[in-house]
Design a protein around this motif. Structure first.
Motif, PDB file in Angstrom:
ATOM      1  N   UNK A 116      38.039  43.313  71.898  1.00 59.28           N
ATOM      2  CA  UNK A 116      37.291  42.508  72.863  1.00 59.28           C
ATOM      3  C   UNK A 116      36.686  41.272  72.204  1.00 59.28           C
ATOM      4  N   UNK A 117      36.125  41.427  71.013  1.00 61.13           N
ATOM      5  CA  UNK A 117      35.474  40.310  70.334  1.00 61.13           C
ATOM      6  C   UNK A 117      36.446  39.435  69.563  1.00 61.13           C
ATOM      7  N   UNK A 118      37.738  39.721  69.647  1.00 61.95           N
ATOM      8  CA  UNK A 118      38.714  38.915  68.958  1.00 61.95           C
ATOM      9  C   UNK A 118      38.883  39.334  67.510  1.00 61.95           C
TER      10      UNK A 118
ATOM     11  N   UNK B 294      36.845  35.796  76.211  1.00 63.04           N
ATOM     12  CA  UNK B 294      35.861  36.302  77.175  1.00 63.04           C
ATOM     13  C   UNK B 294      34.520  36.575  76.494  1.00 63.04           C
ATOM     14  N   UNK B 295      34.577  37.199  75.336  1.00 63.89           N
ATOM     15  CA  UNK B 295      33.353  37.527  74.614  1.00 63.89           C
ATOM     16  C   UNK B 295      32.596  36.273  74.196  1.00 63.89           C
TER      17      UNK B 295
ATOM     18  N   UNK C 181      33.171  42.931  78.564  1.00 64.13           N
ATOM     19  CA  UNK C 181      33.851  44.172  78.196  1.00 64.13           C
ATOM     20  C   UNK C 181      35.316  44.020  78.588  1.00 64.13           C
ATOM     21  N   UNK C 182      36.083  45.097  78.470  1.00 67.28           N
ATOM     22  CA  UNK C 182      37.505  44.976  78.782  1.00 67.28           C
ATOM     23  C   UNK C 182      37.748  44.517  80.214  1.00 67.28           C
TER      24      UNK C 182
ATOM     25  N   UNK D 265      37.536  40.954  82.632  1.00 66.83           N
ATOM     26  CA  UNK D 265      36.877  40.635  81.375  1.00 66.83           C
ATOM     27  C   UNK D 265      37.860  40.276  80.288  1.00 66.83           C
ATOM     28  N   UNK D 266      37.721  40.939  79.134  1.00 64.04           N
ATOM     29  CA  UNK D 266      38.569  40.608  77.994  1.00 64.04           C
ATOM     30  C   UNK D 266      40.044  40.916  78.245  1.00 64.04           C
ATOM     31  N   UNK D 267      40.341  41.742  79.242  1.00 64.97           N
ATOM     32  CA  UNK D 267      41.746  41.973  79.595  1.00 64.97           C
ATOM     33  C   UNK D 267      42.420  40.700  80.089  1.00 64.97           C
TER      34      UNK D 267
END
Length: 463
Positions: free
Chosen positions: A196-198, A85-86, A120-121, A73-75
């Motif tokens: 995660x959302x930047x 990713x978000x 998510x992460x 995900x966001x990782x």
């Protein structure tokens, strides 16, 4: 989804949507029978093309629920562009294939199909709900969303503005800021330390090429997990899996994420915000989900702060001293970090007292352990409440997906309560001794706490 235009829903057919809502409510309220709880009903379905899903075939209501997850995900966001990713996940149902955003949303509304994605992460997840009579168009929309997202300029800018608006709101939310501050302090120079959302700086720089490239690299068959519950049988689901996901790349191109332990343990960081209460997020080293001692640690945490009314933190922080309305803790095993996390909110002038009490209760439980009665009460609650995770088709699908992600085995539901029941005081003492090797907690505070020297929190502006 942020920033969605109300005009996309003008063609909604109200009777069909009401039927779906009533069906969902009926499932949620229906009791779970012993037969429904048996995992002998869980089928491992493998499509002709080799795509696997776990299925619970249930014809009680004409409804199908599907949960999917792409590991990574966001990782996987670049260090200089958190939020890709978000933003990408929010755009998967905003136009795909030959359907622009309005047409895609109209197709969902016409058939009362619910399709949404999130990041998510550690994963990009998707959720599909449909009446069984509409599985064909629903599955086609899922196919388009994951294999042919458009990322049209209009949709990208609309959803981007919604994401930025959410980030601005979070800048004034103490709990969110405390959580962001905790992660940034615990995981500097690591993907888990990025929001995660930047951030307000990174989200405007995300291009269509960034979004399309992320989708190509992360949405693949080898990192895909699928759970389906409802009025569809294995014979129909198998070919449908190939229809929806067969065109995805065979292998994801994921950037390796290093395992990490939280930094800053034993310290307290503060971000000042002019509010009457201080939001507190705390955490330390926990256990990974595949650790043999995870279930004993899970029971131990229930006694610490996992119960809303009977945990030690609740009794000491709220009942005895009235320091906070609620206080909690939970195990948080990420793919690359093992954590125990918790939180509370208290008056600014009681914050120092609250965090010292949390530290003391955690160390006391790890050092002295629980009583036999306390352990039995915890196990009784955890066993008795387990069925509540399966009182709707959506919850069943979510649980089946998580069990796959955690690699617990298709029979885990049958085994889980016995695992909890088998936990002894010796097990608790053993896992407590492990956690006591490094029991220090990192506290992240947002507010105007007195008696604590403020420390700047790095990178706490995003969401």
């Amino acid at each position: 989804m942020g920033g969605r235009s109300p005009g996309l829903f003008l063609k909604t057919r109200l009777p069909t949507i009401l039927a779906l809502v009533l069906a969902v409510m009926t499932i949620a309220l229906a009791p779970v029978t012993p037969a429904q709880s048996q995992t002998t009903r869980i089928q491992r379905v493998v499509s002709p093309g080799g795509i696997e899903a776990w299925l619970v075939h249930d014809t009680t209501l004409p409804l199908v629920a599907m949960e999917v997850a792409f590991i990574g995900g966001a990782a996987q966001d670049p260090a200089d562009k958190p939020g890709i990713a978000s933003l990408m996940a929010s755009l998967l149902d905003e136009g795909a294939g030959d359907l622009d955003a309005r047409t895609f949303q109209d197709r969902m509304a016409e058939k009362a199909i619910e399709l949404r994605f999130d990041a998510s992460r550690d994963m990009v997840s998707g959720s599909l709900r449909t009446l069984s009579e509409n599985t064909a168009p629903a599955f086609e929309l899922m196919r388009l969303a994951v294999t042919a997202p458009r990322f049209d300029d209009e949709a990208v800018e609309r959803i981007r503005q919604g994401q930025l608006a959410g980030l601005r709101r979070r800048m004034n939310d103490p709990s969110t800021l405390a959580s962001l501050g905790w992660s940034a302090t615990a995981f500097p120079n690591h993907p888990y330390g990025r929001p995660v959302a930047g951030t307000l700086e990174s989200v405007p720089t995300i291009s269509r090429a960034d979004l399309a490239g992320f989708a190509t690299r992360t949405l693949a068959r080898d990192n895909l997990k699928i759970a389906v519950v409802g009025d569809i049988d294995a014979a129909a689901l198998g070919p449908a899996l190939d229809q929806m996901f067969g065109a995805l790349p065979a292998k994801a191109q994921l950037t390796p994420v290093p395992d990490v332990v939280p930094q800053g343990l034993g310290t307290t960081v503060v971000k000042e915000l002019d509010v009457p209460q201080t939001s507190v997020i705390f955490g330390g080293i926990g256990l990974m989900r595949d650790d043999p001692d995870f279930i004993p640690a899970f029971v131990l945490n229930h006694m610490l702060g996992g119960s809303a009314f009977s945990s030690r933190l609740f009794k000491e922080v709220r009942e005895k001293r009235g320091l906070a309305y609620s206080v909690y803790s939970h195990l948080a095993p990420l793919d690359h970090a093992a954590l125990i996390l918790g939180g509370t909110a208290t008056k600014n002038d009681r914050t120092a007292e609250s965090i010292e009490l949390i530290r003391a209760e955690y160390l006391k439980l790890l050092t002295d352990g629980p009583s036999a009665e306390e352990l039995e009460d915890a196990k009784s609650y955890l066993i008795g409440s387990f069925a509540l995770r399966f009182d709707s088709s959506a919850k069943v699908a979510s649980q089946l997906l998580q069990i796959q992600i955690d690699n617990l085995g298709i029979d885990y539901i049958d085994r889980r309560n016995a695992l909890v029941a088998a936990v002894t005081l010796d097990d608790i003492r053993r896992v407590a001794a492990r956690l006591r090797e490094d029991p220090a907690l990192l506290f992240s505070l947002v507010g105007k706490p007195t008696g604590i020297t403020p420390t700047a929190i790095p990178g706490a502006q995003g969401g």
